[in-house]
Design a protein around this motif. Structure first.
Motif, PDB file in Angstrom:
ATOM      1  N   ARG A  82      37.725  84.460  48.941  1.00 37.95           N
ATOM      2  CA  ARG A  82      36.570  83.595  48.714  1.00 37.95           C
ATOM      3  C   ARG A  82      35.319  84.368  49.104  1.00 37.95           C
ATOM      4  NH1 ARG A  82      38.125  78.299  51.835  1.00 37.95           N
ATOM      5  NH2 ARG A  82      39.012  79.850  53.219  1.00 37.95           N
ATOM      6  N   VAL A  83      34.477  84.651  48.127  1.00 42.22           N
ATOM      7  CA  VAL A  83      33.329  85.534  48.298  1.00 42.22           C
ATOM      8  C   VAL A  83      32.389  85.048  49.392  1.00 42.22           C
ATOM      9  CG1 VAL A  83      31.328  86.543  47.135  1.00 42.22           C
ATOM     10  CG2 VAL A  83      33.496  86.334  45.919  1.00 42.22           C
ATOM     11  N   THR A  84      32.147  83.775  49.479  1.00 42.84           N
ATOM     12  CA  THR A  84      31.242  83.241  50.500  1.00 42.84           C
ATOM     13  C   THR A  84      31.727  83.600  51.894  1.00 42.84           C
ATOM     14  OG1 THR A  84      30.621  81.393  49.086  1.00 42.84           O
ATOM     15  CG2 THR A  84      30.209  81.136  51.438  1.00 42.84           C
ATOM     16  N   TRP A  85      33.001  83.359  52.171  1.00 41.11           N
ATOM     17  CA  TRP A  85      33.533  83.619  53.510  1.00 41.11           C
ATOM     18  C   TRP A  85      33.692  85.108  53.769  1.00 41.11           C
ATOM     19  CZ3 TRP A  85      32.481  80.101  56.676  1.00 41.11           C
ATOM     20  CH2 TRP A  85      32.398  78.779  56.240  1.00 41.11           C
ATOM     21  N   GLU A 129      31.851  86.701  56.984  1.00 40.21           N
ATOM     22  CA  GLU A 129      32.635  87.462  57.969  1.00 40.21           C
ATOM     23  C   GLU A 129      32.128  88.896  58.102  1.00 40.21           C
ATOM     24  OE1 GLU A 129      34.559  86.261  60.115  1.00 40.21           O
ATOM     25  OE2 GLU A 129      35.453  84.453  59.292  1.00 40.21           O
ATOM     26  N   PHE A 130      31.722  89.509  56.998  1.00 43.74           N
ATOM     27  CA  PHE A 130      31.215  90.881  57.086  1.00 43.74           C
ATOM     28  C   PHE A 130      29.852  90.937  57.781  1.00 43.74           C
ATOM     29  CE2 PHE A 130      34.674  92.146  54.426  1.00 43.74           C
ATOM     30  CZ  PHE A 130      34.901  93.458  54.831  1.00 43.74           C
ATOM     31  N   VAL A 131      29.002  89.965  57.539  1.00 45.33           N
ATOM     32  CA  VAL A 131      27.699  89.929  58.228  1.00 45.33           C
ATOM     33  C   VAL A 131      27.912  89.751  59.734  1.00 45.33           C
ATOM     34  CG1 VAL A 131      25.599  88.546  58.547  1.00 45.33           C
ATOM     35  CG2 VAL A 131      26.347  89.177  56.244  1.00 45.33           C
ATOM     36  N   VAL A 132      28.792  88.826  60.099  1.00 46.49           N
ATOM     37  CA  VAL A 132      29.047  88.576  61.514  1.00 46.49           C
ATOM     38  C   VAL A 132      29.718  89.795  62.161  1.00 46.49           C
ATOM     39  CG1 VAL A 132      30.312  87.114  63.145  1.00 46.49           C
ATOM     40  CG2 VAL A 132      29.072  86.085  61.241  1.00 46.49           C
ATOM     41  N   SER A 133      30.629  90.447  61.454  1.00 46.42           N
ATOM     42  CA  SER A 133      31.264  91.645  62.021  1.00 46.42           C
ATOM     43  C   SER A 133      30.235  92.749  62.241  1.00 46.42           C
ATOM     44  CB  SER A 133      32.421  92.129  61.143  1.00 46.42           C
ATOM     45  OG  SER A 133      31.958  92.666  59.931  1.00 46.42           O
ATOM     46  N   PHE A 134      29.216  92.799  61.411  1.00 45.11           N
ATOM     47  CA  PHE A 134      28.129  93.764  61.575  1.00 45.11           C
ATOM     48  C   PHE A 134      27.361  93.494  62.875  1.00 45.11           C
ATOM     49  CE2 PHE A 134      23.789  95.330  60.616  1.00 45.11           C
ATOM     50  CZ  PHE A 134      24.098  96.660  60.374  1.00 45.11           C
ATOM     51  N   PRO A 192      38.739  75.117  65.303  1.00 42.16           N
ATOM     52  CA  PRO A 192      38.717  73.771  64.705  1.00 42.16           C
ATOM     53  C   PRO A 192      38.423  73.806  63.203  1.00 42.16           C
ATOM     54  CG  PRO A 192      36.678  74.170  65.868  1.00 42.16           C
ATOM     55  CD  PRO A 192      37.554  75.372  66.105  1.00 42.16           C
ATOM     56  N   ARG A 193      38.448  75.009  62.668  1.00 48.80           N
ATOM     57  CA  ARG A 193      38.238  75.216  61.222  1.00 48.80           C
ATOM     58  C   ARG A 193      36.813  74.927  60.762  1.00 48.80           C
ATOM     59  NH1 ARG A 193      42.465  78.340  60.313  1.00 48.80           N
ATOM     60  NH2 ARG A 193      44.461  77.318  60.460  1.00 48.80           N
ATOM     61  N   ILE A 194      35.858  75.128  61.654  1.00 46.85           N
ATOM     62  CA  ILE A 194      34.457  75.053  61.228  1.00 46.85           C
ATOM     63  C   ILE A 194      34.180  76.203  60.276  1.00 46.85           C
ATOM     64  CG2 ILE A 194      32.061  75.274  62.022  1.00 46.85           C
ATOM     65  CD1 ILE A 194      33.008  73.820  64.618  1.00 46.85           C
ATOM     66  N   ILE A 195      34.697  77.382  60.645  1.00 44.91           N
ATOM     67  CA  ILE A 195      34.642  78.543  59.759  1.00 44.91           C
ATOM     68  C   ILE A 195      35.907  78.490  58.914  1.00 44.91           C
ATOM     69  CG2 ILE A 195      34.515  81.064  59.637  1.00 44.91           C
ATOM     70  CD1 ILE A 195      32.048  79.715  60.921  1.00 44.91           C
ATOM     71  N   LYS A 196      35.766  78.621  57.621  1.00 40.99           N
ATOM     72  CA  LYS A 196      36.872  78.354  56.701  1.00 40.99           C
ATOM     73  C   LYS A 196      37.728  79.574  56.356  1.00 40.99           C
ATOM     74  CE  LYS A 196      35.563  74.081  56.226  1.00 40.99           C
ATOM     75  NZ  LYS A 196      36.091  73.106  57.096  1.00 40.99           N
TER      76      LYS A 196
END
Length: 127
Positions: free
Chosen positions: A52-55, A59-64, A97-101
């Motif tokens: 899923r492109v959005t996630w 995830e890549f922005v946050v990993s940065f 809690p699955r806030i992040i999908k």
């Protein structure tokens, strides 16, 4: 949260800390920085398998962000590495809690959050 996750997170954090502090100080916090950057890739990898492109993008922005905390820790102060582990623990908590999908196994986020918070406390207390 499962008691096994808590125990496993605590034991893994203590083992990691024990191994890393056997090295001299500069190498020790270099290992913590590398481990922070490495753990930041776990959710990005999970997002890639999810397709899923959005996630994937999130995830890549946050990993940065985590990678930059590790880099700042190497360049300026190990406290940045501690901050990175705190932020990663919060990020883990948002996955539970699955806030992040991003699709990950249920046991991983709480175990990783416990690990991250213990390592962060160690980094802020002893470095």
């Amino acid at each position: 949260m499962n008691v096994r996750n808590i125990v496993a997170g605590v034991l893994l954090a203590m083992l990691t800390i024990r191994i890393f502090i056997t090295f001299t100080s500069p190498i020790s916090y270099q290992l913590f920085a590398l481990f922070l950057a490495y753990t930041a890739c776990v959710y990005a990898g999970a997002a890639l398998s999810d397709s899923r492109v959005t996630w994937i993008s999130i995830e890549f922005v946050v990993s940065f962000v985590f990678f930059n905390c590790a880099l700042l820790g190497l360049l300026y102060s190990p406290l940045w590495i501690g901050l990175g582990f705190i932020l990663h623990g919060i990020w883990d908590s948002l996955h539970h809690p699955r806030i992040i999908k991003t699709s990950v196994v249920r046991w991983f986020p709480p175990l990783c959050a416990i690990f991250d918070f213990i390592v962060a406390v160690f980094m802020w207390r002893f470095y």
